[in-house]
Scaffold this motif. Structure first.
Motif, short mmCIF file in Angstrom:
data_model
loop_
_atom_site.label_atom_id
_atom_site.label_comp_id
_atom_site.label_asym_id
_atom_site.label_seq_id
_atom_site.Cartn_x
_atom_site.Cartn_y
_atom_site.Cartn_z
N VAL A 196 -1.30 3.03 5.04
CA VAL A 196 -0.33 3.70 4.17
C VAL A 196 -0.58 5.20 4.16
CG1 VAL A 196 0.50 3.93 1.80
CG2 VAL A 196 0.04 1.66 2.73
N ALA A 208 -3.89 0.64 -2.23
CA ALA A 208 -2.85 1.18 -1.35
C ALA A 208 -2.21 2.43 -1.95
CB ALA A 208 -1.80 0.12 -1.09
N THR A 221 5.38 0.15 -0.99
CA THR A 221 3.98 -0.27 -0.96
C THR A 221 3.66 -1.24 -2.09
OG1 THR A 221 3.24 1.78 0.10
CG2 THR A 221 1.60 0.54 -1.15
N SER A 226 7.94 -2.75 7.98
CA SER A 226 7.07 -3.14 6.87
C SER A 226 7.56 -4.44 6.25
CB SER A 226 7.05 -2.03 5.81
OG SER A 226 6.55 -0.83 6.35
#
Length: 257
Positions: free
Chosen positions: A95, A182, A138, A24
């Motif tokens: 996600v 997200a 995130t 990520s």
């Protein structure tokens, strides 16, 4: 996020999924490099074109090739933000997929969650860790990508192909909306995994629900100034994420009261 400063289930989660976390981070850096590199290339092309003495507005004989080449570079730069906006649009589904599948769904399906609960970790603490760690990653990653996207998009006004912030893919990739979206994907992934308790089925349903919500948002979004719409939509998305999170904990308590 270093596992050394974490304790309990959070530290275990980081160790178990460190490859995904590293990936990520790498993808975030790649996105930054792509936007910055594309603008540097486009800006350099503009300087080179200016040095030719040709003009887009007043093309003269012998400048046709230079003008077409320069405009094609600017057009590619404009197209980059449509493609990047599409990637940002599907981030919530990605996600949610991770949370519904490898993070929660697989543990519920395999029964490995009992190992954590047998080590003085309550179900609520277990779920909180499953939400907190990916939630922090995130928020940080999507916020950076959104800011970089907004910077790159603003540069289109220095080209012959400016993009409007009202365009759906561009609007949804900037400001706080992609972060809130997200987080909603994360909460939905957790809720669906707890309800379905099967990794593959949870992943499939989470992706389907995320895409349906994306289409619904684009269909009902009203027109208006950018920031009022952003703040209103962010508030709605965060409220839905909070409701989905509360329902996830309620489902967990019902199964393991």
């Amino acid at each position: 996020m270093s596992a050394m400063i974490l304790r309990g289930p959070e530290r275990l989660l980081v160790r178990q999924h460190r490859l995904v976390l590293w990936m990520s981070g790498a993808l975030t850096l790649a996105g930054i490099a792509l936007v910055a590199g594309a603008w540097l290339f486009t800006s350099s092309a503009a300087d080179d074109f200016a040095g030719t003495g040709c003009s887009v507005q007043h093309t003269v004989h012998g400048c046709g090739i230079q003008v077409r080449h320069f405009l094609s570079i600017e057009l590619y730069y404009n197209h980059l933000f449509s493609y990047a906006g599409l990637v940002m649009a599907v981030l919530p589904a990605l996600v949610g997929l991770f949370v519904a599948g490898p993070l929660i769904g697989r543990e519920l399906e395999d029964g490995t969650y009992r190992l954590s609960w047998g080590q003085s970790v309550s179900p609520a603490r277990w779920l909180a860790a499953k939400l907190a760690v990916p939630g922090a990653v995130t928020v940080a990653g999507v916020a950076v990508l959104s800011a970089v996207y907004a910077w790159g998009w603003s540069r289109t006004y220095e080209t012959n192909y400016p993009s409007e912030s009202s365009e759906p893919l561009i609007y949804g990739a900037m400001g706080p909306v992609p972060v809130a979206s997200a987080l909603l994907g994360l909460a939905l992934g957790a809720l669906i995994a707890l309800l379905v308790r099967r990794a593959l089925a949870s992943v499939t349903l989470t992706v389907a629900v995320s895409l349906v919500l994306l289409v619904a948002r684009e269909s009902v979004r009203p027109g208006g100034p950018f920031w009022p719409l952003q703040l209103m939509e962010t508030a709605i998305l965060l409220a839905l994420a909070a409701v989905a999170t509360a329902l996830a904990f309620r489902v967990l308590r019902r199964y393991h009261a």
